[in-house]
Design a protein around this motif. Structure first.
Motif, PDB file in Angstrom:
ATOM      1  N   GLN A  33       0.728  -1.570   0.113  1.00  0.00           N
ATOM      2  CA  GLN A  33       0.285  -0.126  -0.134  1.00  0.00           C
ATOM      3  C   GLN A  33       0.852   1.768  -0.069  1.00  0.00           C
ATOM      4  N   GLU A  34       2.064   0.924   1.030  1.00  0.00           N
ATOM      5  CA  GLU A  34       2.893   2.574   0.206  1.00  0.00           C
ATOM      6  C   GLU A  34       3.152   2.909  -0.827  1.00  0.00           C
ATOM      7  N   ALA A  35       3.922   1.604  -1.225  1.00  0.00           N
ATOM      8  CA  ALA A  35       4.183   1.592  -2.743  1.00  0.00           C
ATOM      9  C   ALA A  35       3.496   2.275  -3.540  1.00  0.00           C
ATOM     10  N   TYR A  36       2.297   2.072  -3.667  1.00  0.00           N
ATOM     11  CA  TYR A  36       1.078   2.717  -4.231  1.00  0.00           C
ATOM     12  C   TYR A  36       1.428   4.106  -4.057  1.00  0.00           C
ATOM     13  N   THR A  37       0.777   4.548  -2.919  1.00  0.00           N
ATOM     14  CA  THR A  37       1.177   5.735  -1.865  1.00  0.00           C
ATOM     15  C   THR A  37       1.957   6.563  -2.419  1.00  0.00           C
ATOM     16  N   ARG A  38       3.060   5.939  -2.813  1.00  0.00           N
ATOM     17  CA  ARG A  38       4.328   6.928  -3.412  1.00  0.00           C
ATOM     18  C   ARG A  38       3.793   7.145  -5.105  1.00  0.00           C
ATOM     19  N   TRP A  39       3.949   5.902  -5.442  1.00  0.00           N
ATOM     20  CA  TRP A  39       3.490   5.749  -6.727  1.00  0.00           C
ATOM     21  C   TRP A  39       2.284   7.494  -7.039  1.00  0.00           C
ATOM     22  N   TYR A  40       0.825   6.805  -6.305  1.00  0.00           N
ATOM     23  CA  TYR A  40      -0.428   8.406  -7.010  1.00  0.00           C
ATOM     24  C   TYR A  40       0.581   9.240  -6.379  1.00  0.00           C
ATOM     25  N   ALA A  41       1.857   9.402  -5.609  1.00  0.00           N
ATOM     26  CA  ALA A  41       1.971  10.975  -5.072  1.00  0.00           C
ATOM     27  C   ALA A  41       2.975  11.392  -6.578  1.00  0.00           C
ATOM     28  N   LEU A  42       3.459  10.280  -6.870  1.00  0.00           N
ATOM     29  CA  LEU A  42       4.458  11.689  -7.840  1.00  0.00           C
ATOM     30  C   LEU A  42       3.391  12.439  -9.436  1.00  0.00           C
ATOM     31  N   PRO A  43       3.616  13.551  -9.581  1.00  0.00           N
ATOM     32  CA  PRO A  43       3.338  14.313 -10.279  1.00  0.00           C
ATOM     33  C   PRO A  43       2.570  13.873 -11.477  1.00  0.00           C
ATOM     34  N   GLU A  44       1.761  13.771 -12.499  1.00  0.00           N
ATOM     35  CA  GLU A  44       1.542  13.089 -13.746  1.00  0.00           C
ATOM     36  C   GLU A  44       2.090  12.935 -14.376  1.00  0.00           C
ATOM     37  N   ARG A  45       2.602  13.592 -15.394  1.00  0.00           N
ATOM     38  CA  ARG A  45       4.019  14.022 -15.567  1.00  0.00           C
ATOM     39  C   ARG A  45       4.985  13.437 -15.533  1.00  0.00           C
ATOM     40  N   GLN A  46       5.041  12.655 -13.933  1.00  0.00           N
ATOM     41  CA  GLN A  46       6.908  11.628 -13.841  1.00  0.00           C
ATOM     42  C   GLN A  46       6.431  10.651 -13.554  1.00  0.00           C
ATOM     43  N   ARG A  47       4.721  10.329 -13.598  1.00  0.00           N
ATOM     44  CA  ARG A  47       4.022   8.961 -13.492  1.00  0.00           C
ATOM     45  C   ARG A  47       4.687   8.176 -15.109  1.00  0.00           C
ATOM     46  N   HIS A  48       3.966   9.233 -15.687  1.00  0.00           N
ATOM     47  CA  HIS A  48       4.087   8.573 -17.677  1.00  0.00           C
ATOM     48  C   HIS A  48       5.765   8.750 -18.251  1.00  0.00           C
ATOM     49  N   ALA A  49       6.377   9.369 -17.301  1.00  0.00           N
ATOM     50  CA  ALA A  49       7.875   8.715 -17.907  1.00  0.00           C
ATOM     51  C   ALA A  49       8.140   7.805 -17.323  1.00  0.00           C
ATOM     52  N   VAL A  50       7.075   6.943 -16.524  1.00  0.00           N
ATOM     53  CA  VAL A  50       8.251   5.544 -16.235  1.00  0.00           C
ATOM     54  C   VAL A  50       8.202   4.551 -17.402  1.00  0.00           C
ATOM     55  N   ASP A  51       8.781   4.169 -17.452  1.00  0.00           N
ATOM     56  CA  ASP A  51       8.427   3.250 -18.574  1.00  0.00           C
ATOM     57  C   ASP A  51       8.742   1.824 -17.790  1.00  0.00           C
ATOM     58  N   ASN A  52       8.314   1.106 -16.959  1.00  0.00           N
ATOM     59  CA  ASN A  52       8.169   0.366 -15.954  1.00  0.00           C
ATOM     60  C   ASN A  52       7.438   0.664 -14.868  1.00  0.00           C
ATOM     61  N   PRO A  53       6.033   1.195 -15.041  1.00  0.00           N
ATOM     62  CA  PRO A  53       5.758   0.896 -13.220  1.00  0.00           C
ATOM     63  C   PRO A  53       5.362  -0.337 -12.616  1.00  0.00           C
ATOM     64  N   ALA A  54       5.590  -1.075 -13.365  1.00  0.00           N
ATOM     65  CA  ALA A  54       5.811  -2.357 -12.396  1.00  0.00           C
ATOM     66  C   ALA A  54       7.003  -3.009 -12.201  1.00  0.00           C
ATOM     67  N   ALA A  55       8.116  -1.954 -12.956  1.00  0.00           N
ATOM     68  CA  ALA A  55       9.860  -2.548 -11.879  1.00  0.00           C
ATOM     69  C   ALA A  55       9.673  -1.659 -10.478  1.00  0.00           C
ATOM     70  N   TRP A  56       9.128  -0.016 -11.503  1.00  0.00           N
ATOM     71  CA  TRP A  56       9.105   0.834  -9.788  1.00  0.00           C
ATOM     72  C   TRP A  56       8.553   0.556  -8.961  1.00  0.00           C
ATOM     73  N   LEU A  57       7.448  -0.291  -8.865  1.00  0.00           N
ATOM     74  CA  LEU A  57       6.494  -0.445  -7.630  1.00  0.00           C
ATOM     75  C   LEU A  57       7.635  -1.489  -6.771  1.00  0.00           C
ATOM     76  N   THR A  58       8.392  -1.848  -7.911  1.00  0.00           N
ATOM     77  CA  THR A  58       8.673  -3.550  -6.738  1.00  0.00           C
ATOM     78  C   THR A  58      10.219  -3.478  -6.547  1.00  0.00           C
ATOM     79  N   ARG A  59      10.910  -1.907  -7.192  1.00  0.00           N
ATOM     80  CA  ARG A  59      11.784  -1.706  -5.764  1.00  0.00           C
ATOM     81  C   ARG A  59      11.562  -0.474  -5.216  1.00  0.00           C
ATOM     82  N   VAL A  60      10.403   0.838  -5.747  1.00  0.00           N
ATOM     83  CA  VAL A  60      10.349   1.354  -4.058  1.00  0.00           C
ATOM     84  C   VAL A  60       9.303  -0.049  -2.902  1.00  0.00           C
TER      85      VAL A  60
END
Length: 289
Positions: A33-60
């Motif tokens: 849940q905390e990983a998702y909280t950090r994902w959705y806390a990113l500005p939309e522009r930054q989220r769109h710039a992440v090539d692989n959101p699954a890998a980003w969530l795993t790292r976090v």
């Protein structure tokens, strides 16, 4: 770009990972849940710039778990008696955590003996097939250092591992144990134990239980004599515990204890007894499901 639905679909995988890293389903769900909280806390522009959101969530999520493992060392020192991983019931259709050898109580207990960095390296590489280059980013070491961490962690696993026992054979031994317990047959109980048997119990200071692990049949026999005399109102059920045959006890319909077993041949080498009510929530929910 991944859709919101695809990102949300990673939750189960994050819980799978975090449970193995933390040994606690409730903490694993919090980490996801905390990983998702950090994902959705990113500005939309930054989220769109992440090539692989699954890998980003795993790292976090992995970094969150690593931080928790480091702080857990201090918490565990204050814990009343031995600390054991939170046991898992058989999966429901939603399959919150995939069951395999990496989810067995024996494996999770060995993971507890590792340093946080070793644990992360072993779980990410050996269980989830993450390359050492990606693990290095998570733990802040070089890929070569992460490879060495995994090697040292594997040595611990190998040293503790017994020859695999087919589930059917383990179920038979656990059934004999249950029948002997119900019959207060201490002789049969002792006959089912390996000479080097260890019994570890986790009450968390909330319920009475063993203050330290017991080792060897003589000590365990004395304990066994005490528990076989305490079956009044107790129902002993055969259940799958962390993917292996185990036992659950209920008193007046309320789950009190979960027992996990590890065998050496046809003898019981380890018994892990979880009585801390805080670690039985998944079982209570499962029994009401």
């Amino acid at each position: 770009m991944s859709t919101t639905h695809e990102v949300a679909g990673e939750r189960r995988q994050l819980i799978h990972l975090a449970y193995r890293l933390l040994g606690s389903l409730s903490e694993a769900e919090d980490a996801a849940q905390e990983a998702y909280t950090r994902w959705y806390a990113l500005p939309e522009r930054q989220r769109h710039a992440v090539d692989n959101p699954a890998a980003w969530l795993t790292r976090v999520a992995s970094r969150i778990c690593l931080d928790q493992l480091r702080s857990a060392r201090v918490r565990r020192e204050r814990y009343a008696g031995p600390w054991l991983p939170e046991p898992l019931p058989a999966p429901d259709p939603a399959d919150r955590v995939t069951l395999d050898d990496s989810i067995s109580m024996a494996f999770l207990v060995v993971l507890e003996s590792m340093t946080p960095a070793e644990r992360v390296a072993v779980v990410l590489h050996d269980v989830f097939d993450y390359p050492f280059a990606e693990i290095a980013e998570i733990v802040g070491r070089t890929p070569a250092a992460c490879r060495q961490l995994a090697t040292s962690g594997r040595r611990r696993v190998s040293a503790a591992r017994s020859i695999p026992v087919p589930a059917g054979r383990q179920a038979g031994v656990v059934r004999e144990f249950r029948l002997a317990w119900e019959a207060a047959d201490i002789g049969t109980l002792i006959g089912l134990l390996d000479p080097a048997v260890t019994v570890t119990a986790d009450g968390g200071g909330r319920v009475s239980t063993l203050p330290r692990p017991l080792r060897g049949t003589a000590e365990v026999a004395r304990y066994g004599a005490a528990i076989v005399g305490n079956t009044a109102g107790l129902t002993i059920l055969e259940r799958t515990v962390n993917g292996r045959p185990g036992l659950v006890t209920q008193r007046d319909g309320v789950i009190e204890t979960v027992l996990a077993f590890d065998l050496a041949g046809d003898r019981i080498r380890s018994i892990w007894i979880v009585r801390n009510p805080e670690k039985l929530h998944a079982w209570i929910a499962h029994s009401h499901g």
